[in-house]
Scaffold this motif. Structure first.
Motif, PDB file in Angstrom:
ATOM      1  N   PHE A  11     -45.164 -23.088 -10.302  1.00  0.00           N
ATOM      2  CA  PHE A  11     -44.756 -23.213  -8.913  1.00  0.00           C
ATOM      3  C   PHE A  11     -45.944 -23.411  -7.982  1.00  0.00           C
ATOM      4  N   ARG A  12     -45.773 -24.332  -7.026  1.00  0.00           N
ATOM      5  CA  ARG A  12     -46.683 -24.385  -5.887  1.00  0.00           C
ATOM      6  C   ARG A  12     -46.225 -23.264  -4.944  1.00  0.00           C
ATOM      7  N   GLU A  14     -45.099 -23.289  -1.882  1.00  0.00           N
ATOM      8  CA  GLU A  14     -43.850 -23.604  -1.192  1.00  0.00           C
ATOM      9  C   GLU A  14     -42.655 -23.509  -2.131  1.00  0.00           C
ATOM     10  N   ASP A  15     -42.831 -23.973  -3.363  1.00  0.00           N
ATOM     11  CA  ASP A  15     -41.747 -23.898  -4.351  1.00  0.00           C
ATOM     12  C   ASP A  15     -41.436 -22.446  -4.695  1.00  0.00           C
ATOM     13  N   ASP A  18     -39.575 -20.905  -1.788  1.00  0.00           N
ATOM     14  CA  ASP A  18     -38.186 -21.386  -1.776  1.00  0.00           C
ATOM     15  C   ASP A  18     -37.355 -20.680  -2.841  1.00  0.00           C
ATOM     16  N   ARG A  19     -37.916 -20.560  -4.034  1.00  0.00           N
ATOM     17  CA  ARG A  19     -37.190 -19.898  -5.134  1.00  0.00           C
ATOM     18  C   ARG A  19     -36.974 -18.422  -4.816  1.00  0.00           C
TER      19      ARG A  19
END
Length: 85
Positions: A11-12, A14-15, A18-19
């Motif tokens: 994951f970055r 931001e990802d 979001d998750r």
């Protein structure tokens, strides 16, 4: 939780955020079984730690910049630390 889980290392920031928000919504919905809730909570803790690490790294990068002559320039951390002693 139909979305396939990725290893949190993929994951970055931001990802991951979001998750983490998605996990929070799922947990708050009350629709998950106990086992699903525990798995989601565990994943959320890992993502929280990952986000904290990302933010810590970003903070270090910002601290390594110093404004000099109107420009931001990287600072040699070892040189800065040596000048403190």
């Amino acid at each position: 939780m139909s979305k396939k889980r990725k290893d949190t290392e993929e994951f970055r920031f931001e990802d991951a955020l979001d998750r983490l928000e998605e996990i929070t919504r799922n947990l708050e919905s009350g629709e998950l079984s106990l086992d699903e809730s525990l798995a989601a909570y565990e994943e959320g803790i890992k993502l929280r730690d990952l986000c904290t690490d990302y933010l810590g790294q970003a903070e270090k990068r910002l601290q390594m910049l110093q404004k000099k002559d109107g420009e931001l320039r990287p600072v040699d951390i070892q040189e800065e630390e040596a000048s403190l002693f």
